[in-house]
Design an enzyme around this catalytic site. Structure first.
Site, PDB file in Angstrom:
ATOM      1  CE  LYS A 198      -4.269  -1.463   2.125  1.00 46.71           C
ATOM      2  NZ  LYS A 198      -5.105  -1.323   3.315  1.00 46.71           N
ATOM      3  N   GLY A 351       9.704  -6.532   6.849  1.00 46.40           N
ATOM      4  CA  GLY A 351       9.387  -7.928   7.154  1.00 46.40           C
ATOM      5  C   GLY A 351       9.310  -8.809   5.922  1.00 46.40           C
TER       6      GLY A 351
HETATM    7  P1  ADP Z   1       7.596  -5.029   3.744  1.00 40.26           P
HETATM    8  O1  ADP Z   1       7.063  -5.920   4.862  1.00 40.26           O
HETATM    9  O2  ADP Z   1       8.867  -5.591   3.167  1.00 40.26           O
HETATM   10  O3  ADP Z   1       7.735  -3.595   4.169  1.00 40.26           O
HETATM   11  P2  ADP Z   1       4.941  -4.736   2.608  1.00 40.26           P
HETATM   12  O4  ADP Z   1       4.365  -5.306   3.850  1.00 40.26           O
HETATM   13  O5  ADP Z   1       4.694  -3.311   2.332  1.00 40.26           O
HETATM   14  O6  ADP Z   1       6.513  -5.067   2.536  1.00 40.26           O
HETATM   15  O7  ADP Z   1       4.363  -5.505   1.337  1.00 40.26           O
HETATM   16  C1  ADP Z   1       4.514  -6.875   1.130  1.00 40.26           C
HETATM   17  C2  ADP Z   1       3.253  -7.516   0.657  1.00 40.26           C
HETATM   18  O8  ADP Z   1       2.759  -6.876  -0.507  1.00 40.26           O
HETATM   19  C3  ADP Z   1       3.458  -8.962   0.277  1.00 40.26           C
HETATM   20  O9  ADP Z   1       2.684  -9.784   1.126  1.00 40.26           O
HETATM   21  C4  ADP Z   1       3.017  -9.067  -1.169  1.00 40.26           C
HETATM   22  O10 ADP Z   1       2.292 -10.223  -1.452  1.00 40.26           O
HETATM   23  C5  ADP Z   1       2.130  -7.849  -1.317  1.00 40.26           C
HETATM   24  N1  ADP Z   1       2.041  -7.418  -2.715  1.00 40.26           N
HETATM   25  C6  ADP Z   1       3.054  -7.133  -3.556  1.00 40.26           C
HETATM   26  N2  ADP Z   1       2.604  -6.829  -4.773  1.00 40.26           N
HETATM   27  C7  ADP Z   1       1.260  -6.920  -4.739  1.00 40.26           C
HETATM   28  C8  ADP Z   1       0.223  -6.730  -5.705  1.00 40.26           C
HETATM   29  N3  ADP Z   1       0.500  -6.393  -6.951  1.00 40.26           N
HETATM   30  N4  ADP Z   1      -1.043  -6.934  -5.283  1.00 40.26           N
HETATM   31  C9  ADP Z   1      -1.310  -7.286  -4.012  1.00 40.26           C
HETATM   32  N5  ADP Z   1      -0.385  -7.464  -3.057  1.00 40.26           N
HETATM   33  C10 ADP Z   1       0.890  -7.291  -3.412  1.00 40.26           C
HETATM   34 MG    MG Z   2       5.108  -6.294   5.546  1.00 43.62          MG
END
Ligand code: ADP
Ligand code: MG
Length: 401
Positions: A198, A351
């Site tokens: 997001k 994460g």
């Molecule tokens: P981080 O934990 O590394 O900061 P985020 O929590 O912001 O990363 O995002 C990771 C999640 O976003 C993953 O679970 C992944 O499946 C999801 N994600 C990535 N691309 C998409 C997409 N196009 N549509 C829906 N979810 C997505």
């Molecule tokens: Mg995350």
């Protein structure tokens, strides 16, 4: 950032015979029975403790564990399982001490673990009386807990204000050094990847980085919102249409500096969000009403990989697709492998980002992997973390006196 380093104090012979209070991050995951399911944080905390013991200090270590209620110790809040595991790893008995705020008996060469610091009344709100009492327990306070560096609590901030000496432990110092190298004086071009689900959770990061980086790669649900801003159709994909103006502002800010936010040229779509959904590669302009974009396409991935290989510094937070499903993991894998292959200094955190790094086994090829989830994100937001601020102030004061 200028802070006093514990290793320097040791080298200067200032630690022998001293009472040393180490704030570690021993907040490990446990199962319902209280068994530790993953002990990375305990392992990571041991070097600092070993150094202190070897230098001849009387060593006290504490950490929070879980989310206890202050003033109400419950058995499940206890660091007892941590003491046991630490003892196994260090090959010595690790004594656990409860009700320690008013005094701790520990001799040089000895190690005691002080019960869950978040059980103490006033810890969360950084009560001054509690901070002064904790500071009085030691000659040297060592903060080695980056994961809580974004919180101004009793054991992360207050004690550092009042302890005779306040310094950074090796883990915290390594984070400070890696972050400085990546963000304060980066080798250019500096390319950031901000991806994940997001825009709303990472808008401040996008804005802060858009003032600094030479390239800002977006991916995942975040890229979908940027695609909307670029006038592309995204079907049923995860996005935040109310943040399109904010995304546009980030694109404009980058443009004004002669830098760019590359928008995907192709994508991988599916008709439903599932591991076994059929994956179809499409040009970014051809996304249908009922499509879900779940990954960047191969052309986009190859273009981004080229950009990463030419970077001087890379900052990575967020997978560029639903990498948990293999059919939609190609983009994230390509990015991961490009970072691994790049000669750039790279720093990664988050994460799910850490899960992706583990999935592709590129741990050794990333310059620095940050263990502090929330703290790392706040750094990317351009904030000065309270724990850093107080340690650098104490270093300045020490220099001035
Ligand atoms: P981080 O934990 O590394 O900061 P985020 O929590 O912001 O990363 O995002 C990771 C999640 O976003 C993953 O679970 C992944 O499946 C999801 N994600 C990535 N691309 C998409 C997409 N196009 N549509 C829906 N979810 C997505
Ligand atoms: Mg995350």
């Amino acid at each position: 950032m200028n802070v006093i380093r514990f290793t320097d104090l040791i080298a200067q012979g200032k630690v022998a015979g001293q009472r040393v209070f180490i704030r570690a991050d021993l907040n490990v995951p446990q199962d319902d029975a209280g068994q530790i399911t993953e002990d990375t944080r305990i392992r990571a905390s041991i070097p600092c403790i070993e150094q202190a013991l070897k230098a001849g200090a009387a060593v006290m270590v504490t950490s929070h564990l879980g989310r206890p209620t202050e003033g109400e110790f419950k058995p499940e809040d206890s660091l007892a399982p941590v003491a046991k595991r630490m003892g196994e790893l260090m090959g010595r008995e690790v004594k656990l001490v409860a009700n320690w705020v008013d005094g701790v008996a520990v001799a040089p060469g000895e190690l005691v673990l002080l019960e869950n610091c978040r059980v103490n009344k006033g810890e969360k709100k950084n009560n001054e009386e509690l901070a002064k009492k904790m500071a009085a327990l030691c000659d040297i306070f060592v903060n080695d807990a980056f994961g809580t560096a974004h919180r101004a609590e009793g054991t992360t901030y207050g004690i550092a204000q009042f302890a005779k000496i306040a310094c950074a432990g090796p883990l915290l110092a390594a984070e400070i050094d890696a972050i400085s190298k990546a963000l304060s004086a980066p080798k250019r071009p500096l390319v950031a990847i901000v991806a994940g689900s997001k825009v709303s959770t990472k808008l401040t990061i996008l804005k802060a980085l858009s003032e600094k980086v030479d390239g800002l790669i977006v991916g995942g649900g975040i890229a979908n919102t940027f695609m909307l801003a670029a006038g592309l159709k995204i079907g049923k994909s995860l996005a935040e249409p109310d943040l399109v103006a904010e995304a546009q502002a980030v694109i404009d800010a980058m443009k004004a500096r002669g830098a760019a936010v590359p928008i995907p040229v192709d994508v991988v779509v599916a008709k439903r969000f599932a591991a076994d959904a059929e994956a179809t590669v499409k040009d970014a302009a051809d996304v249908a009403e009922d499509d879900l974009i779940l990954d960047i396409g191969p052309k986009t991935a190859a273009l981004l990989a080229e950009q990463l290989k030419a970077a001087g510094t890379i900052v990575w937070n967020g997978p560029v697709g639903v990498f948990e499903f293999d059919a939609f993991a190609h983009g994230t894998e390509t990015i991961a492998r490009a970072i691994a292959a790049s000669s750039a200094f790279s720093i990664a955190g988050g994460g799910d980002t850490l899960a992706a790094i583990a999935k592709y086994g590129i741990e050794k090829d990333v310059g620095y992997i940050s263990t502090g989830g929330g703290a790392f994100l706040e750094i990317l937001e351009g904030k000065t973390l309270p724990a850093f601020e107080i340690l650098s102030r104490r270093a300045q004061d020490a220099q001035a006196s």
